[in-house]
Design a protein around this motif. Structure first.
Motif, mmCIF file in Angstrom:
data_model
loop_
_atom_site.group_PDB
_atom_site.id
_atom_site.type_symbol
_atom_site.label_atom_id
_atom_site.label_comp_id
_atom_site.label_asym_id
_atom_site.label_seq_id
_atom_site.Cartn_x
_atom_site.Cartn_y
_atom_site.Cartn_z
ATOM 1 N N ASP A 7 2.297 1.979 -7.901
ATOM 2 C CA ASP A 7 2.481 2.422 -9.279
ATOM 3 C C ASP A 7 2.630 1.200 -10.177
ATOM 4 O O ASP A 7 1.886 1.008 -11.131
ATOM 5 C CB ASP A 7 3.712 3.320 -9.358
ATOM 6 N N ASP A 37 0.860 -1.181 0.000
ATOM 7 C CA ASP A 37 0.000 0.000 0.000
ATOM 8 C C ASP A 37 0.893 1.225 0.000
ATOM 9 O O ASP A 37 1.359 1.673 1.048
ATOM 10 C CB ASP A 37 -0.914 -0.010 1.227
ATOM 11 N N ALA A 93 1.854 5.120 -2.145
ATOM 12 C CA ALA A 93 1.578 6.141 -3.144
ATOM 13 C C ALA A 93 2.823 6.516 -3.921
ATOM 14 O O ALA A 93 2.782 7.390 -4.799
ATOM 15 C CB ALA A 93 1.002 7.384 -2.460
ATOM 16 N N THR A 142 -2.667 -3.484 -2.928
ATOM 17 C CA THR A 142 -3.869 -2.657 -2.974
ATOM 18 C C THR A 142 -3.621 -1.284 -3.573
ATOM 19 O O THR A 142 -4.543 -0.664 -4.106
ATOM 20 C CB THR A 142 -4.458 -2.499 -1.568
ATOM 21 N N SER A 143 -2.377 -0.797 -3.497
ATOM 22 C CA SER A 143 -2.054 0.495 -4.077
ATOM 23 C C SER A 143 -0.565 0.525 -4.398
ATOM 24 O O SER A 143 0.268 0.305 -3.521
ATOM 25 C CB SER A 143 -2.400 1.636 -3.121
ATOM 26 N N SER A 177 -3.690 -7.889 -7.241
ATOM 27 C CA SER A 177 -3.025 -6.619 -7.496
ATOM 28 C C SER A 177 -3.993 -5.637 -8.124
ATOM 29 O O SER A 177 -4.721 -5.979 -9.052
ATOM 30 C CB SER A 177 -1.821 -6.802 -8.424
ATOM 31 N N SER A 178 -3.992 -4.409 -7.615
ATOM 32 C CA SER A 178 -4.770 -3.341 -8.239
ATOM 33 C C SER A 178 -3.942 -2.607 -9.281
ATOM 34 O O SER A 178 -4.470 -1.761 -10.005
ATOM 35 C CB SER A 178 -5.235 -2.343 -7.172
ATOM 36 N N ALA A 179 -2.631 -2.937 -9.364
ATOM 37 C CA ALA A 179 -1.717 -2.272 -10.286
ATOM 38 C C ALA A 179 -1.192 -3.271 -11.308
ATOM 39 O O ALA A 179 -1.386 -4.485 -11.188
ATOM 40 C CB ALA A 179 -0.549 -1.673 -9.496
#
Length: 595
Positions: A179, A149, A151, A176-177, A211-213
């Motif tokens: 690049d 997680d 940014a 979850t977050s 994976s969200s990425a």
């Protein structure tokens, strides 16, 4: 410190199509695009609306918008298809890193420890959270979860070096977050991920490895994934697998990448209660694709083997798919059980593909192209079904078991070595069948070559072992059958026997026998001067034989003999057909292509 480097795909895939700086795929196309003369010509993935004769709605959940609006060139190659698609995950520099900058995370039962002074990692009971870009090496066992997680811009690289993570409440490894993310399977390591069996219906994180990425899985180690509650591996962005020995057992989909799933290397074994490999972005024309460039992929899926909202593109590696229990299983009314399905296109331009499926082995709502490679298909329905157009321009295609072997509105055979077996029609074209090259062997219990419109043949070698029943024929055409070149021998029943048009540029002869000839009999077609112009060995009882090649002359009489005895004769160009005449009467044309 010497940078660590993990192996790239094997050298035999070095010339495969690749996109972007890291993947220079856009070399010259190996096979020129083919336009079906007098029928269809498409350009690009967003061209005119595709005509569809299929009533199949089993894939409606994953092929909504694009399937209804996209048409593609039926001769497009893998190079051209990938040039129009979004690049898969991965950038230059992802392959190497400085081992001295790794952060070591040691998993220890229900907690974990981190290198003293290491930033970017927090441990809260049985949950390990990575909060910064960088490289992290994990080892040990954890009854809990690892979360990414952050940014931060840049890559989060997670090296699995002998881990066993099991979560009783959610995903084992959840990005979850981030690049971009990369999971590296350390050389010689064995790793395992298992998730909960009880996700909430609205859970966003719902796979053992989630994976969200954009996510790449690389390395040479082993990974066993147990998807107890839903999918095995899932990315809400793109997914690239470039290495590793990966085994997945999932109650729903084995591998899902929303934008794309690309396999460059490694060995994958997928067992899925849903679809095996799935890409489901049906909203953007350059996404929602599955591509296989290398590696060994084995899929056993209760649903579709491969299901892409846009394209399936294969040009390397080995793919072995079992879908819905295989060709002998009952097709479900509730679940799609196709082998390989792409709503916009399916392209095989290399590699080895084997499919055993309850429903269509290869299916597309638009166009399909086999340009090279080896394709072996067994199915309870169609071997290859394309709603719009099917082109075979090279490679080897063997349909061993099918209801109808090759089916599309327009079919073009321009090359390749093709053998098909069907309990109904061998080739079923809704509007046109064109044959300009290749070798085609058909064994059909229904019509051998069947077109609701026209047949045009200008080259190639075609042998048809047609039906024994009188209601079908080795050849069945509603419109004209124009032949200007190539070699055609078609044996079958006498009731619906037809031949190419009498006024075609190349002569043909249709001989109806005085009595049926038994299977295994060698037949010789002889001109009046004793020259043998064709030889045919019956694989089943036959009552007629249609022949066309460059040696025939209109107006000449040709005799067919078996075991030294004459069984029939006819004059070339005087096409006295069986019951109903060419393209008409009993049986008529083929039914519209089925889904």
């Amino acid at each position: 410190m010497t940078p660590f480097r993990f192996p790239r795909p094997a050298a035999d895939h070095a010339d495969a199509p690749r996109t972007g700086a890291r993947r220079p795929w856009l070399a010259a196309a190996r096979v020129a695009p083919i336009v079906l003369a007098g029928t269809l010509a498409f350009a690009g993935c967003t061209a005119t609306t595709a005509a569809s004769t299929s009533d199949d709605s089993a894939n409606a959940d994953s092929t909504v918008s694009l399937a209804a609006t996209a048409s593609v060139d039926p001769g497009v190659t893998a190079v051209e298809a990938m040039a129009a698609n979004e690049d898969p995950p991965g950038e230059d520099g992802d392959d190497t890193w400085d081992a001295s900058e790794e952060v070591a995370i040691t998993l220890d039962g229900d907690t974990a420890t981190v290198d003293d002074g290491a930033a970017g990692v927090s441990v809260d009971g049985d949950t390990v959270t990575i909060t910064a870009a960088g490289t992290y090496r994990l080892s040990g066992d954890l009854a809990g979860q690892v979360v990414v997680d952050t940014a931060d811009e840049g890559l989060v690289r997670i090296i699995l070096d002998g881990v066993d993570i099991t979560s009783g409440s959610t995903a084992a490894l959840a990005i979850t977050s981030a690049d971009r993310a990369q999971v590296v399977l350390a050389d010689g390591s064995e790793n395992a991920l298992a998730d909960t069996s009880d996700y909430a219906d609205d859970a966003d994180v719902n796979a053992a490895l989630f994976s969200s990425a954009d996510l790449e899985i690389a390395g040479t180690g082993a990974l066993a994934v147990q998807g107890n509650g839903n999918d095995g591996i899932a990315s809400k962005d793109g997914l690239l697998i470039s290495g590793g020995e990966i085994t997945i057992d999932a109650v729903d989909d084995g591998i899902r990448g929303k934008d794309e799933v690309m396999i460059e290397g490694g060995t994958l074994t997928v067992t899925a209660g849903g679809d095996g490999l799935k890409a489901d972005n049906a909203e953007e024309t350059d996404r929602g694709y599955i591509a296989i460039a290398g590696g060994t992929v084995t899929v056993d899926a209760a649903g579709d083997g491969l299901d892409a909202a846009t394209d399936v593109v294969i040009w390397g590696g080995t793919l072995d798919v079992t879908a819905g229990g295989g060709a002998g299983a009952t097709v479900s009314d509730d679940t799609s059980t196709k082998g390989v399905t792409g709503a916009v296109s399916v392209i095989v331009d290399g590699g080895a593909v084997s499919v055993d499926s309850a429903d269509d082995a290869v299916h597309t709502d638009d166009t399909a192209h086999v340009a090279s490679g080896t394709v072996t298909l067994a199915t309870g329905d169609d071997g290859v079904h394309a709603d719009v157009a099917l082109t075979i321009s090279g490679g080897t295609v063997d349909v061993t078991t099918s209801y109808e072997a090759l089916e599309a509105d327009a079919i073009s055979i321009a090359g390749g070595d093709i053998s098909v077996s069907a309990s109904d029609d061998g080739l079923n074209a809704g509007s046109s069948l064109g044959i300009s090259g290749g070798a085609l062997l058909v064994d059909a219990e229904g019509d051998g070559l069947d077109s609701n419109g026209s047949i045009a043949m200008s080259g190639g070698d075609v042998v048809v072992n047609g039906p024994t029943g009188q209601g079908d024929g080795a050849l069945d055409v509603d419109g004209g059958f124009d032949i200007t070149g190539g070699s055609l021998v078609a044996g079958g029943s006498s009731g619906m026997a037809v031949a190419p048009d009498a006024d075609a540029a190349q002569a043909s002869v249709l001989v109806t026998f005085t009595q049926q000839v038994a299977a295994g009999t060698e037949l010789h077609v002889t001109s009046s001067d004793g020259t043998v112009v064709a030889t045919y060995t019956a694989t089943k009882a036959v009552g007629s034989l249609a022949v066309s090649n460059a040696d025939l002359v209109n107006g000449e009489t040709y005799t067919v003999s078996a075991n030294g005895s004459t069984v029939g004769s006819a004059v070339a160009g005087e096409q006295v057909s069986g019951m109903g005449g060419p393209g008409g009467g009993m049986g008529g044309g083929a039914p519209a292509p089925r889904g």
